[in-house]
Design a protein around this motif. Structure first.
Motif, PDB file in Angstrom:
ATOM      1  N   ARG A   4      51.729  94.630  39.679  1.00 13.29           N
ATOM      2  CA  ARG A   4      52.869  95.020  38.848  1.00 13.29           C
ATOM      3  C   ARG A   4      52.924  94.163  37.587  1.00 13.29           C
ATOM      4  O   ARG A   4      53.125  94.670  36.487  1.00 13.29           O
ATOM      5  N   HIS A   7      50.197  95.219  35.184  1.00 14.96           N
ATOM      6  CA  HIS A   7      50.576  96.461  34.496  1.00 14.96           C
ATOM      7  C   HIS A   7      51.611  96.185  33.407  1.00 14.96           C
ATOM      8  O   HIS A   7      51.507  96.717  32.296  1.00 14.96           O
ATOM      9  N   GLN A   8      52.602  95.364  33.702  1.00  8.46           N
ATOM     10  CA  GLN A   8      53.624  95.023  32.710  1.00  8.46           C
ATOM     11  C   GLN A   8      53.005  94.310  31.514  1.00  8.46           C
ATOM     12  O   GLN A   8      53.384  94.547  30.368  1.00  8.46           O
ATOM     13  N   ARG A  10      49.871  94.606  30.425  1.00  8.17           N
ATOM     14  CA  ARG A  10      49.132  95.605  29.649  1.00  8.17           C
ATOM     15  C   ARG A  10      50.080  96.430  28.787  1.00  8.17           C
ATOM     16  O   ARG A  10      49.798  96.703  27.632  1.00  8.17           O
ATOM     17  N   GLN A  11      51.210  96.827  29.347  1.00  3.15           N
ATOM     18  CA  GLN A  11      52.194  97.607  28.607  1.00  3.15           C
ATOM     19  C   GLN A  11      52.774  96.792  27.450  1.00  3.15           C
ATOM     20  O   GLN A  11      52.953  97.307  26.341  1.00  3.15           O
ATOM     21  N   ASN A  44      44.392  97.554  23.841  1.00  4.37           N
ATOM     22  CA  ASN A  44      44.612  96.325  24.591  1.00  4.37           C
ATOM     23  C   ASN A  44      44.325  95.074  23.775  1.00  4.37           C
ATOM     24  O   ASN A  44      44.372  93.965  24.300  1.00  4.37           O
TER      25      ASN A  44
END
Length: 114
Positions: A4, A7-8, A10-11, A44
């Motif tokens: 998680r 993912h955060q 990367r966002q 990215n």
């Protein structure tokens, strides 16, 4: 939990890259040479640069490896910040651009404050 967080992160980087691209466009429209380059379609990482005149250059790099703000004048490094401090300095630049747009006084307002 770690997936998680990854993912955060990367966002967060993708959001930052999109904002850098928008800032480069606004600065170009204000007459400042600015660019924002990304590698690949995943957004990215990015390299943002703007020249504020009088050999005053700002470079902001973002990637999965870190975030860096470098400010140079006459090809000499004046300041190098990383992480949250670099993002804070980027916000200061964005605020100056916003003030310049609101006051419509042109280049001199932005350059004097940097």
């Amino acid at each position: 939990m770690f997936l998680r967080l990854a993912h955060q992160h990367r966002q967060f980087v993708q959001d930052l890259v999109m904002n850098l691209q928008a800032l480069a466009i606004v600065l170009e429209r204000k007459g400042y040479p600015a660019s924002c380059y990304t590698c690949g379609d995943q957004m990215n990482s990015a390299s943002f640069m703007v020249s504020l005149g009088d050999n005053h250059l700002i470079r902001f790099l973002v990637s999965d490896y870190g975030i860096t703000w470098t400010e140079m004048r006459d090809e000499r490094e004046l300041m190098k910040l990383e992480g949250a401090e670099a993002i804070h300095q980027l916000q200061e630049l964005a605020n100056l651009v916003k003030q310049s747009i609101q006051s419509s006084t042109g280049h001199k307002t932005l350059i004097k404050k940097c």
